[in-house]
Design a protein around this motif. Sequence first.
Motif, PDB file in Angstrom:
ATOM      1  N   THR A 165     -25.772 -80.504  44.200  1.00 54.67           N
ATOM      2  CA  THR A 165     -26.529 -81.719  44.526  1.00 54.67           C
ATOM      3  C   THR A 165     -27.043 -82.381  43.259  1.00 54.67           C
ATOM      4  O   THR A 165     -26.967 -83.614  43.108  1.00 54.67           O
ATOM      5  N   LEU A 166     -27.564 -81.578  42.325  1.00 51.85           N
ATOM      6  CA  LEU A 166     -28.059 -82.128  41.065  1.00 51.85           C
ATOM      7  C   LEU A 166     -26.942 -82.824  40.304  1.00 51.85           C
ATOM      8  O   LEU A 166     -27.116 -83.953  39.807  1.00 51.85           O
ATOM      9  N   ASN A 168     -31.120 -89.612  44.510  1.00 53.17           N
ATOM     10  CA  ASN A 168     -32.039 -88.474  44.368  1.00 53.17           C
ATOM     11  C   ASN A 168     -32.069 -87.634  45.635  1.00 53.17           C
ATOM     12  O   ASN A 168     -33.116 -87.266  46.158  1.00 53.17           O
ATOM     13  N   THR A 205     -31.686 -84.321  48.004  1.00 49.86           N
ATOM     14  CA  THR A 205     -32.052 -82.916  47.824  1.00 49.86           C
ATOM     15  C   THR A 205     -31.013 -81.969  48.414  1.00 49.86           C
ATOM     16  O   THR A 205     -31.062 -80.768  48.158  1.00 49.86           O
ATOM     17  N   ASN A 214     -26.003 -86.043  42.003  1.00 44.45           N
ATOM     18  CA  ASN A 214     -27.027 -87.063  41.744  1.00 44.45           C
ATOM     19  C   ASN A 214     -26.895 -87.671  40.358  1.00 44.45           C
ATOM     20  O   ASN A 214     -27.132 -88.879  40.157  1.00 44.45           O
ATOM     21  N   MET A 215     -26.511 -86.863  39.385  1.00 43.90           N
ATOM     22  CA  MET A 215     -26.354 -87.364  38.013  1.00 43.90           C
ATOM     23  C   MET A 215     -25.274 -88.439  37.950  1.00 43.90           C
ATOM     24  O   MET A 215     -25.404 -89.418  37.220  1.00 43.90           O
ATOM     25  N   LYS A 256     -27.943 -76.441  45.415  1.00 43.19           N
ATOM     26  CA  LYS A 256     -28.869 -77.275  44.642  1.00 43.19           C
ATOM     27  C   LYS A 256     -28.224 -77.735  43.333  1.00 43.19           C
ATOM     28  O   LYS A 256     -28.454 -78.862  42.882  1.00 43.19           O
ATOM     29  N   GLY A 257     -27.411 -76.864  42.734  1.00 41.41           N
ATOM     30  CA  GLY A 257     -26.725 -77.243  41.509  1.00 41.41           C
ATOM     31  C   GLY A 257     -25.709 -78.346  41.735  1.00 41.41           C
ATOM     32  O   GLY A 257     -25.618 -79.307  40.954  1.00 41.41           O
TER      33      GLY A 257
END
Length: 301
Positions: free
Chosen positions: A201-202, A211, A213, A205-206, A198-199
């Motif tokens: 992916t975040l 966006n 998941t 995305n930045m 998740k980190g």
Amino acid sequence: EVRNAMYDPVSTTRASLTPHDDLGPDEVGEPNFVIDEERRDWLIKNLGVSFCRKIGVYPIPDDFILSVVIPVYNESKTIHEILRRVRAVPIRKQIIIVDDCSKDGTADVLREMAKQEDDLTIAFHEVNQGKGAALRTGFKHAVGDVVIVQDADLEYEPEQYPELLQPIIEGRADVVYGSRFVGETHRVLYFWHSIGNKGLTLLSNMFTNLNLTDMEVCYKLFRREIIQGITLKSNRFGFEPEVTAKVARFKLKDDHGNERACRIYEIPVSYHGRTYREGKKIGVKDGFQALYCIIRYAFGD
């Protein structure tokens, strides 16, 4: 080394795709079907598209071809089963296997398959290079309308291909990512792996302004001209952030000749993760490599 590279899925007749033993009519008078494609078409015709979606039956054009690229490294215990499940999906398909210099006898199994099963395109790396390198080799041989990445370890379900394909078949998407984190069944495993995924992916995305998941998910589907139009460089698990960054920048031409960005969709997928004892290969080092690739490919090729 490549075996059966000239196999042509276009010339494969529908009746030869998924043969069954003698299938008689069921209790409600269902017709006698020779192949799953006929069963699917009958259901859609008689029950309607909307209802069939609810029961997991999706329309697939008769002339559609899916290229399935399977990178393989030390998967002798699962290769037969994953091929059985991929073949069972009622879609005309090209199956491309790339053995990345396996040491457990997988290459020998595949060479024997190549002699007997001419529907497989099988490539062999003489030196272990990594998942990204194996995928590059596989993408070069793809001839289908859409290309999907399929791991050989049984963590994902090929039965979900028809649903994953729908946004592309319906003309709404150019790329589809699966997601293990938005509602489907998954095996409960490592907390810190989940946080790491998740980190990453975040952070991805930045830089890409998407966006997503689940950037690290195996199931990624591309219109063939997109994945073959991208220059990929990562040899190992850096493939995931690299291809995501490059897809986010990739431009297509619309019907009027104007450039547009790729339309990307996400669809939930089931996930049956393995433990390291069961054969899981990705580790902490690959997480740091993914972090490096996110930053490296955020600004260029």
